[in-house]
Every structure is written in structure tokens, then in C-alpha cells.
Design a protein around this motif. Structure first.
Motif, PDB file in Angstrom:
ATOM      1  N   HIS A  24       0.666  -1.289  -0.061  1.00 15.39           N
ATOM      2  CA  HIS A  24      -0.088   0.146   0.087  1.00 15.39           C
ATOM      3  C   HIS A  24       0.804   1.440   0.135  1.00 15.39           C
ATOM      4  O   HIS A  24       0.168   2.399   0.032  1.00 15.39           O
ATOM      5  CB  HIS A  24      -1.055  -0.062   1.171  1.00 15.39           C
ATOM      6  N   VAL A  25       2.014   1.133  -0.251  1.00 13.51           N
ATOM      7  CA  VAL A  25       3.007   2.255  -0.368  1.00 13.51           C
ATOM      8  C   VAL A  25       3.845   2.125  -1.663  1.00 13.51           C
ATOM      9  O   VAL A  25       4.260   1.020  -1.764  1.00 13.51           O
ATOM     10  CB  VAL A  25       3.879   2.550   0.864  1.00 13.51           C
ATOM     11  N   GLU A  26       3.894   2.975  -2.618  1.00 12.94           N
ATOM     12  CA  GLU A  26       4.756   2.783  -3.388  1.00 12.94           C
ATOM     13  C   GLU A  26       6.150   2.711  -3.313  1.00 12.94           C
ATOM     14  O   GLU A  26       6.840   1.853  -4.031  1.00 12.94           O
ATOM     15  CB  GLU A  26       4.699   4.425  -4.442  1.00 12.94           C
ATOM     16  N   HIS A  27       6.866   3.071  -2.415  1.00 12.79           N
ATOM     17  CA  HIS A  27       8.141   2.941  -2.021  1.00 12.79           C
ATOM     18  C   HIS A  27       8.350   3.028  -0.423  1.00 12.79           C
ATOM     19  O   HIS A  27       8.198   4.390   0.023  1.00 12.79           O
ATOM     20  CB  HIS A  27       9.106   3.962  -2.990  1.00 12.79           C
ATOM     21  N   VAL A  28       8.513   2.101   0.232  1.00 13.39           N
ATOM     22  CA  VAL A  28       8.721   2.119   1.545  1.00 13.39           C
ATOM     23  C   VAL A  28      10.230   2.322   1.963  1.00 13.39           C
ATOM     24  O   VAL A  28      11.121   1.511   1.524  1.00 13.39           O
ATOM     25  CB  VAL A  28       8.324   0.767   2.420  1.00 13.39           C
ATOM     26  N   PRO A  29      10.793   3.329   2.401  1.00 11.45           N
ATOM     27  CA  PRO A  29      12.175   3.864   2.529  1.00 11.45           C
ATOM     28  C   PRO A  29      12.704   2.804   3.593  1.00 11.45           C
ATOM     29  O   PRO A  29      11.949   2.266   4.405  1.00 11.45           O
ATOM     30  CB  PRO A  29      12.287   5.088   3.178  1.00 11.45           C
ATOM     31  N   GLU A  30      13.794   2.169   3.377  1.00 11.37           N
ATOM     32  CA  GLU A  30      14.743   1.329   4.491  1.00 11.37           C
ATOM     33  C   GLU A  30      14.581   1.543   5.756  1.00 11.37           C
ATOM     34  O   GLU A  30      14.491   0.919   6.677  1.00 11.37           O
ATOM     35  CB  GLU A  30      15.951   0.810   3.982  1.00 11.37           C
ATOM     36  N   LEU A  31      14.743   2.766   6.103  1.00 13.14           N
ATOM     37  CA  LEU A  31      14.662   3.476   7.148  1.00 13.14           C
ATOM     38  C   LEU A  31      13.403   3.152   8.177  1.00 13.14           C
ATOM     39  O   LEU A  31      13.182   2.843   9.456  1.00 13.14           O
ATOM     40  CB  LEU A  31      14.592   5.121   7.255  1.00 13.14           C
ATOM     41  N   ALA A  32      12.211   2.984   7.320  1.00 16.26           N
ATOM     42  CA  ALA A  32      11.040   2.520   7.990  1.00 16.26           C
ATOM     43  C   ALA A  32      11.113   1.219   8.497  1.00 16.26           C
ATOM     44  O   ALA A  32      10.361   1.170   9.784  1.00 16.26           O
ATOM     45  CB  ALA A  32       9.819   2.609   6.865  1.00 16.26           C
ATOM     46  N   PHE A  33      11.541   0.207   7.945  1.00 14.45           N
ATOM     47  CA  PHE A  33      11.669  -0.959   8.577  1.00 14.45           C
ATOM     48  C   PHE A  33      12.655  -1.077  10.176  1.00 14.45           C
ATOM     49  O   PHE A  33      12.166  -1.518  10.870  1.00 14.45           O
ATOM     50  CB  PHE A  33      12.355  -2.041   7.794  1.00 14.45           C
ATOM     51  N   ASP A  34      13.654  -0.206  10.105  1.00 13.97           N
ATOM     52  CA  ASP A  34      14.358   0.033  11.108  1.00 13.97           C
ATOM     53  C   ASP A  34      13.731   0.676  12.298  1.00 13.97           C
ATOM     54  O   ASP A  34      13.643   0.263  13.429  1.00 13.97           O
ATOM     55  CB  ASP A  34      15.725   0.748  10.803  1.00 13.97           C
ATOM     56  N   LEU A  35      12.774   1.639  11.933  1.00 12.48           N
ATOM     57  CA  LEU A  35      12.009   2.545  12.946  1.00 12.48           C
ATOM     58  C   LEU A  35      10.834   1.418  13.492  1.00 12.48           C
ATOM     59  O   LEU A  35      10.520   1.337  14.659  1.00 12.48           O
ATOM     60  CB  LEU A  35      11.461   3.758  12.145  1.00 12.48           C
TER      61      LEU A  35
END
Length: 186
Positions: free
Chosen positions: A66-77
């Protein structure tokens, strides 16, 4: 819990609103892909539809859908957060148009409590999660503080106690696709 998940899921499938315990505070929820259901949430809360709502997903895979591009930082957060954390993403896809903010962003949280994860997995779609109060009024900290207007305005009230003892709203962090990071609420 199974009965509550089934009842809530049926209500969501029919375009209805649920009142449910989330990983933060009591929430009003609906199918995040159904524009008519999202309109009902705005109407019940007496909230301008230009004010964005939060959406819950069950896991990282649903987030990526549901998001075009999930930044890598998101998974860390998500992995390192010690409290529920909502992240505002650019370019959401596959959700109701009236759920998307005017700047083409959407606030999404990967649910951390068991009930929400099970419900969303069974429903197979993201659900809206907004505090169970009329816009401008305080967020209820307990079920007893939820107004009659909200209780009567939803189609189903989940009969479960929240997993948490001291409910607080989630942290909100905006992650731009350009690498910007902004803390909106700690």
C-alpha cells in the motif's frame, strides 16, 4: 477473541464502522479501501476530511502493498521502536482516495497488538484507526470515557479489553522519499 474478530470483520466487509481496542487508544475503524466508509468516519468524528486519518496494516508485506516505495529506514523504525509508531509515507496506493492527504501521503502503522493483527489478517485489507472521540474533544483514555455519540454511531463495538494499561497515542514520523525525516508527534 475469535468471535470478536469474526463480528468486526463482517462489519468491515459490509462498509460499517467498528469501535475497537488498538495498540494505542480505543479507535474507530473501517475498511481503508472504502471511500463511503471513510466518509462515515469523518462524519461521526465531525472532522474535516482534509485532516488525515491513520491506517493500520498487519505486517511489512501489507505495508509494501500500500506504499509505492517504503524507505529502508521505515523498517528500522518499526523494528526498533519501543512504543507504537506511525509513519507518514509518500505515494500510498490501493486505499480510499479520501484517506490520502492533499500532499499525497498516508499515515500507516504496522499493528503491534494481537487483536488488531489477527483482525487485519482475516480482513486482508488495511483498516482506518482514529481515536474514538469527536474532533476537538480529548482522546478517551478508557472505554468509559467514550461519548454516547461515538458508541451509537458505530456499527459494532468490539467486546475486548485493550492489551495495554496506560494508553497513549502513537509517535508519528514523516519519511519522505527524498530522505527527509520529520518527527510530528513523539
Amino acid at each position: 477473541m475469535v468471535k470478536e474478530i469474526n463480528e468486526a470483520c463482517t462489519t468491515l466487509q459490509q462498509g460499517g464502522l467498528i469501535l475497537y481496542p488498538t495498540d494505542t487508544v480505543w479507535g474507530i475503524g473501517c475498511d481503508a479501501t472504502d471511500e463511503a466508509a471513510v466518509r462515515k468516519v469523518f462524519a461521526l468524528k465531525n472532522r474535516e476530511d482534509s485532516k488525515a486519518l491513520i491506517c493500520l496494516v498487519a505486517n511489512d508485506a501489507m505495508l509494501e502493498k500500500h506504499v509505492e516505495h517504503v524507505p529502508e529506514l521505515a523498517f528500522d523504525l518499526i523494528d526498533l521502536s519501543t512504543k507504537p509508531t506511525t509513519i507518514v509515507y509518500d505515494a500510498p496506493v490501493g486505499v480510499a482516495k479520501n484517506l490520502i492527504a492533499p500532499d499525497n501521503t498516508l499515515a500507516i502503522r504496522v499493528a503491534s497488538d494481537k487483536f488488531c493483527r489477527y483482525l487485519i489478517n482475516k480482513f486482508k485489507k488495511p483498516i482506518v484507526s482514529t481515536s474514538a472521540n469527536i474532533s476537538g474533544h480529548p482522546t478517551p483514555k478508557t472505554f468509559a470515557e467514550i461519548s454516547d455519540r461515538i458508541l451509537k454511531g458505530v456499527d459494532y463495538v468490539v467486546n475486548l479489553q485493550p492489551e495495554h494499561v496506560n494508553p497513549v497515542p502513537s509517535a508519528i514520523i514523516k519519511l519522505g522519499n527524498d530522505g527527509t525525516v520529520k518527527v510530528i508527534r513523539e
